[in-house]
Design a protein around this motif. Structure first.
Motif, PDB file in Angstrom:
ATOM      1  N   VAL A  53      17.671   7.314  -6.222  1.00 51.90           N
ATOM      2  CA  VAL A  53      17.656   6.807  -4.974  1.00 51.90           C
ATOM      3  C   VAL A  53      16.252   7.168  -4.371  1.00 51.90           C
ATOM      4  O   VAL A  53      15.474   8.070  -4.477  1.00 51.90           O
ATOM      5  CB  VAL A  53      18.756   7.852  -4.342  1.00 51.90           C
ATOM      6  CG1 VAL A  53      18.796   7.508  -2.772  1.00 51.90           C
ATOM      7  CG2 VAL A  53      20.085   7.711  -4.645  1.00 51.90           C
ATOM      8  N   VAL A  54      15.617   6.066  -3.720  1.00 53.78           N
ATOM      9  CA  VAL A  54      14.569   5.987  -3.020  1.00 53.78           C
ATOM     10  C   VAL A  54      14.794   6.352  -1.597  1.00 53.78           C
ATOM     11  O   VAL A  54      15.730   5.552  -1.125  1.00 53.78           O
ATOM     12  CB  VAL A  54      13.812   4.531  -3.199  1.00 53.78           C
ATOM     13  CG1 VAL A  54      12.782   4.378  -2.352  1.00 53.78           C
ATOM     14  CG2 VAL A  54      13.653   4.213  -4.581  1.00 53.78           C
ATOM     15  N   THR A  55      14.085   7.261  -0.873  1.00 53.40           N
ATOM     16  CA  THR A  55      14.269   7.673   0.326  1.00 53.40           C
ATOM     17  C   THR A  55      13.078   7.064   1.188  1.00 53.40           C
ATOM     18  O   THR A  55      12.023   7.238   0.693  1.00 53.40           O
ATOM     19  CB  THR A  55      14.318   9.133   0.522  1.00 53.40           C
ATOM     20  OG1 THR A  55      15.318   9.458  -0.395  1.00 53.40           O
ATOM     21  CG2 THR A  55      14.478   9.540   2.157  1.00 53.40           C
ATOM     22  N   LEU A  56      13.615   6.166   2.084  1.00 52.13           N
ATOM     23  CA  LEU A  56      12.337   5.760   3.044  1.00 52.13           C
ATOM     24  C   LEU A  56      12.089   6.714   4.180  1.00 52.13           C
ATOM     25  O   LEU A  56      13.097   7.036   4.931  1.00 52.13           O
ATOM     26  CB  LEU A  56      12.537   4.230   3.609  1.00 52.13           C
ATOM     27  CG  LEU A  56      13.005   3.215   2.485  1.00 52.13           C
ATOM     28  CD1 LEU A  56      13.364   1.857   3.119  1.00 52.13           C
ATOM     29  CD2 LEU A  56      11.605   2.993   1.671  1.00 52.13           C
ATOM     30  N   SER A  57      10.822   6.783   4.647  1.00 51.99           N
ATOM     31  CA  SER A  57      10.664   7.721   5.765  1.00 51.99           C
ATOM     32  C   SER A  57      10.789   6.781   7.027  1.00 51.99           C
ATOM     33  O   SER A  57      10.666   5.384   7.137  1.00 51.99           O
ATOM     34  CB  SER A  57       9.031   8.159   5.594  1.00 51.99           C
ATOM     35  OG  SER A  57       8.237   7.184   5.659  1.00 51.99           O
ATOM     36  N   ALA A  58      10.890   7.351   8.038  1.00 54.31           N
ATOM     37  CA  ALA A  58      11.052   6.795   9.432  1.00 54.31           C
ATOM     38  C   ALA A  58       9.552   5.934   9.693  1.00 54.31           C
ATOM     39  O   ALA A  58       8.603   6.690   9.307  1.00 54.31           O
ATOM     40  CB  ALA A  58      11.201   7.622  10.565  1.00 54.31           C
ATOM     41  N   PRO A  59       9.858   4.980  10.204  1.00 53.60           N
ATOM     42  CA  PRO A  59       8.452   4.088  10.587  1.00 53.60           C
ATOM     43  C   PRO A  59       7.731   5.071  11.588  1.00 53.60           C
ATOM     44  O   PRO A  59       7.967   5.764  12.419  1.00 53.60           O
ATOM     45  CB  PRO A  59       8.703   2.723  11.141  1.00 53.60           C
ATOM     46  CG  PRO A  59      10.208   3.068  11.829  1.00 53.60           C
ATOM     47  CD  PRO A  59      10.873   4.380  10.742  1.00 53.60           C
ATOM     48  N   ASN A  60       5.868   5.026  11.357  1.00 52.31           N
ATOM     49  CA  ASN A  60       5.452   5.571  12.311  1.00 52.31           C
ATOM     50  C   ASN A  60       4.700   4.721  13.113  1.00 52.31           C
ATOM     51  O   ASN A  60       5.090   3.295  12.931  1.00 52.31           O
ATOM     52  CB  ASN A  60       4.077   6.472  11.434  1.00 52.31           C
ATOM     53  CG  ASN A  60       3.486   5.614  10.510  1.00 52.31           C
ATOM     54  OD1 ASN A  60       3.051   4.495  10.897  1.00 52.31           O
ATOM     55  ND2 ASN A  60       2.865   6.259   9.377  1.00 52.31           N
ATOM     56  N   ALA A  61       3.672   5.253  14.069  1.00 52.52           N
ATOM     57  CA  ALA A  61       3.263   4.275  15.055  1.00 52.52           C
ATOM     58  C   ALA A  61       2.467   3.009  14.296  1.00 52.52           C
ATOM     59  O   ALA A  61       2.443   2.007  14.779  1.00 52.52           O
ATOM     60  CB  ALA A  61       2.209   5.025  16.231  1.00 52.52           C
ATOM     61  N   GLN A  62       1.696   3.603  13.564  1.00 54.39           N
ATOM     62  CA  GLN A  62       0.956   2.506  12.624  1.00 54.39           C
ATOM     63  C   GLN A  62       1.722   1.309  11.999  1.00 54.39           C
ATOM     64  O   GLN A  62       1.275   0.203  12.125  1.00 54.39           O
ATOM     65  CB  GLN A  62      -0.202   3.177  11.693  1.00 54.39           C
ATOM     66  CG  GLN A  62      -1.070   3.861  12.131  1.00 54.39           C
ATOM     67  CD  GLN A  62      -1.953   4.766  11.251  1.00 54.39           C
ATOM     68  OE1 GLN A  62      -1.560   4.826   9.910  1.00 54.39           O
ATOM     69  NE2 GLN A  62      -3.075   5.052  11.784  1.00 54.39           N
ATOM     70  N   ASP A  63       2.805   1.734  11.481  1.00 53.57           N
ATOM     71  CA  ASP A  63       3.801   0.832  10.890  1.00 53.57           C
ATOM     72  C   ASP A  63       3.898  -0.152  12.066  1.00 53.57           C
ATOM     73  O   ASP A  63       4.331  -1.358  11.848  1.00 53.57           O
ATOM     74  CB  ASP A  63       5.020   1.620  10.185  1.00 53.57           C
ATOM     75  CG  ASP A  63       4.580   2.372   9.051  1.00 53.57           C
ATOM     76  OD1 ASP A  63       3.562   1.951   8.484  1.00 53.57           O
ATOM     77  OD2 ASP A  63       5.433   3.057   8.719  1.00 53.57           O
TER      78      ASP A  63
END
Length: 69
Positions: A4-14
């Motif tokens: 399972v790949v966990t994606l982090s929450a998008p940050n401001a730069q994203d």
């Protein structure tokens, strides 16, 4: 076993990068539809909604103190 790949929450730069990609896409669409060779500065402003009145907050691009590399 399934990985399972966990994606982090998008940050401001994203968020800024995604907004820039969307604006570039809008410019490319406008350029493809244009009859002239280049978009005029007024047309670019129109496509990018420069100077348009809006109630949404305008995202700012964070400035980096030094270049990476």
């Amino acid at each position: 076993m399934t990985q399972v790949v966990t994606l982090s929450a998008p940050n401001a730069q994203d968020c800024v990068a995604l907004a820039e990609i969307e604006l570039c896409g809008e410019l490319m669409i406008a350029a493809a539809d244009a009859l002239e060779d280049r978009l005029s500065p007024d047309r670019i402003d129109e496509v990018l909604n420069v100077g348009a009145e809006t109630t949404e907050p305008v995202p700012t691009i964070p400035r980096q103190g030094r270049h990476r590399g």
